[in-house]
Design an enzyme around this catalytic site. Sequence first.
Site, short mmCIF file in Angstrom:
data_model
loop_
_atom_site.label_atom_id
_atom_site.label_comp_id
_atom_site.label_asym_id
_atom_site.label_seq_id
_atom_site.Cartn_x
_atom_site.Cartn_y
_atom_site.Cartn_z
N ARG A 298 59.66 46.80 35.08
CA ARG A 298 58.82 46.90 36.28
C ARG A 298 58.53 48.35 36.63
O ARG A 298 57.42 48.72 36.94
CB ARG A 298 59.51 46.19 37.45
CG ARG A 298 58.61 45.99 38.65
CD ARG A 298 59.27 45.12 39.72
NE ARG A 298 59.57 43.78 39.21
CZ ARG A 298 60.80 43.27 39.15
NH1 ARG A 298 61.83 43.99 39.53
NH2 ARG A 298 61.00 42.06 38.70
N GLY B 60 80.70 51.74 2.14
CA GLY B 60 80.88 52.99 2.88
C GLY B 60 81.43 54.13 2.06
O GLY B 60 81.66 55.22 2.59
N GLY C 152 71.32 41.57 37.17
CA GLY C 152 70.87 40.79 36.01
C GLY C 152 71.85 40.91 34.86
O GLY C 152 72.47 41.95 34.66
N ASN D 58 77.07 56.74 6.54
CA ASN D 58 77.13 57.76 7.59
C ASN D 58 78.12 58.87 7.23
O ASN D 58 78.97 59.25 8.04
CB ASN D 58 77.50 57.13 8.94
CG ASN D 58 77.15 58.04 10.12
OD1 ASN D 58 76.31 58.92 10.00
ND2 ASN D 58 77.82 57.84 11.24
N ASP E 298 66.65 47.16 30.95
CA ASP E 298 65.49 48.03 31.15
C ASP E 298 65.76 49.47 30.75
O ASP E 298 64.81 50.25 30.60
CB ASP E 298 65.04 48.00 32.62
CG ASP E 298 64.46 46.66 33.03
OD1 ASP E 298 63.92 45.97 32.15
OD2 ASP E 298 64.55 46.30 34.21
N GLY F 5 70.98 48.97 41.69
CA GLY F 5 71.19 48.34 42.99
C GLY F 5 72.64 47.97 43.20
O GLY F 5 73.23 48.22 44.27
#
Length: 788
Positions: A200, A578, A15, A535, A156, A110
Amino acid sequence: MAQTKKNIAVMTSGGDSPGMNAVVRAVVRTAIHLECNAYCVYEGYEGLVRGGNYIKQMGWEDVRGYLSVGGTLIGTARCMAFFERAGRLQATKNMILNGIDALIICGGDGSLTGADRFRAEWPSLIEELIANGEFTKEQVEPYKHLNIVGLVGSIDNDLSGTDATIGAYSALSRICEMIDYIEATASSHSRAFVVEVMGRHCGWLALMTAVATGADFLFIPEKPREDNWREEMNQVIKQHRGMGKRKTIVIIAEGALDKHGNKVTPTMVKDLLADKDGLGLDTRITTLGHVQRGGSAVAYDRMLGTLQGVEAVKAVLEATPETETCFIAITENKITRKPLMAAVAETKEVAKLIDAQKFNEAMALRDTEFSDQYKSYAMSANMGLEGVEGIKENEKMRIGFINVGAPAGGMNAAIRAGVAYCRARGHEALAIHNGFAGFARHHGDSPLGAVRPFDWLEVDGWASKGGSEIGTNRELPEESGMELIAELIKKYRFDALFLIGGFEAFHAISQLRKARSQYPSLCIPFTLLPATISNNVPGTEYSLGSDTCLNELVAYCDIIKQSADATRRRVFVIETQGGRSGYIALLTGLSVGASAVYIPEEGITLQMLTADVLHLKDVFAKDKGQTRAGRLVLINEKSSKTYNAKLIADIMREEAHNRFESRDSIPGHVQQGGVPSPMDRCRAVRLAIKCIQHLEKFGPKGYETPDKTIQDPLSASVIGIRGADVIFSSMADLETKETDWKNRRPTSAHWMGMKAIVDVLGGRPDYPTPTEPLEGIAAKDAKRGLFA
């Protein structure tokens, strides 16, 4: 097939995910820089099997403009032929024909598993090609071994061993943006929405969405509901509605199950919420679908894809036939190489455990951040899962929350999480409005003083709000009057202070710590959660708000770049904020492909500008009309006392002699951002709860045993992400060993190693390094000619 250079190929598979194009660009340009030939395999494994025009050698300019484009420009396709040995044999032949024996693959588990199998079969595939008469032994001699490195491209975030996969934070950003829109209509109509997100076998997207948006209820595969989940959800939402909430948001992962392994669907949840004999809420279902994959990559995914792409090229060049197939991972802030198949096996084990209904074991295999975030969400949503136990009456504390410095994305999410934890534990959380200035001068105002309890119904809606709802101010305790601050801390009986802010907040804790010997009421624990777009706080590699700022700047630069591209031969010089930290400028340059970045840590000289102007003239001279010919140059606001964005743009315009144009552009306070990024929100929740847990270890009334408090170095501390760890650092150590007070930044910057990558990938040639300026007596003596 004879080769003198190493041929390295890159492909995307599975994907698509935002950030894959950053990988392709980084691999191609790094390979060329290291004097290798770079190839792209189009359409994933399908292209590997088909060969021919699907395997193309790439030049430097072929990947121009890739960073800002979503998906994958070299394509991805499901390939059934590669599942068969005949297909892999053809792929081997095509690779040898192109002289390729090093392959970098960006895809899911996969795709990466297939790559490892391909590598294992490679010697036997070579032998078969020789036996078939396709090649002679002499022809295949240079290609006896195949080196493969994997990069995980998946929205995911489902591969074990890495904190983030390429594309996951972009998908999370898209989901949170949609839910922010949904919340507006839900609140207007007092509705409930059930939102289904992808996942999933992995609930990362659903969990982080729930944390970032402050959702009311959550369903994920790793932590299914008990049999009474219907009653539990009714109870939680009824409680929230009883407090006055007008909206209800339930997040459900597509793989959500109950504890018996039965699927929990959005329709089931919707019917329960709408049941007239129960809650009777006007309920809608929203399934976001493939919109989660779409759009341009956020700054983090561009950075991650770029840094991992560079590391992948180094890994294939350093690999030997005995080297185990690795993938490039990130743990907290550190890019690392890890064994691929061990991570794949662990990932598959999670799915097996879920199928076997061994949910606690599945949860244990997720990373530390996942379990931390789940516990944080469960507590803040009052879900009663892994519930936070209350404490004894004599252990309860009055904790002051104060923001110091400029606003930063995630401040409100941090306060919300900290207050939620205090409520669950039994502590009293008190807001100190408008920093130390408000504390000193408005604490006793009527009807509302600067010190007052939080209203949870109000605070509960702060998860996605930008800015600072309790205000913030740069004033330091010594400027407000240390004696007065000490008296007020005693008057309001504070047992601890939780500070959120940037370098001013860091300085404030330093002042409070040093004043303890004079004022016993200051002998209470203080801790700082760094929050600043710059930061620049010592003790951490990440500050809340910096990710939000990067996203705003990257979006701004993409728009400016579009204008530069349209007019072809135009350079934009963009000034970033910054302070004296070049972090924002450099990371933005990495994410947008800047031609040059000027930062305070390095400085600017006329020789540097001359080298960059000559380079731009050369680049535009070679431009034959292809698109995307515009260029960006970034400069931090404090890089030089003399050379600012306008002056540099003017110099470039003058020296271009009408060969190209230049413009300056200053985004200003737009960089502080509107809605905080999901990363800033999620990290705010996790780190804020750790801060309150740290403070409560000291217990109440520390001022009654001042020596005990003073002797503990972590009684004044800064929480931070350092490398692969989240740690608390002693303020005493930080202020003496790791702080450049003059420049308001750490003595060393972890991100400076990226400067070379930005320059290489931007095509910037070597330039004269600025000499260190003389200071103090040495400068005076030099001006008087006393020494050379």
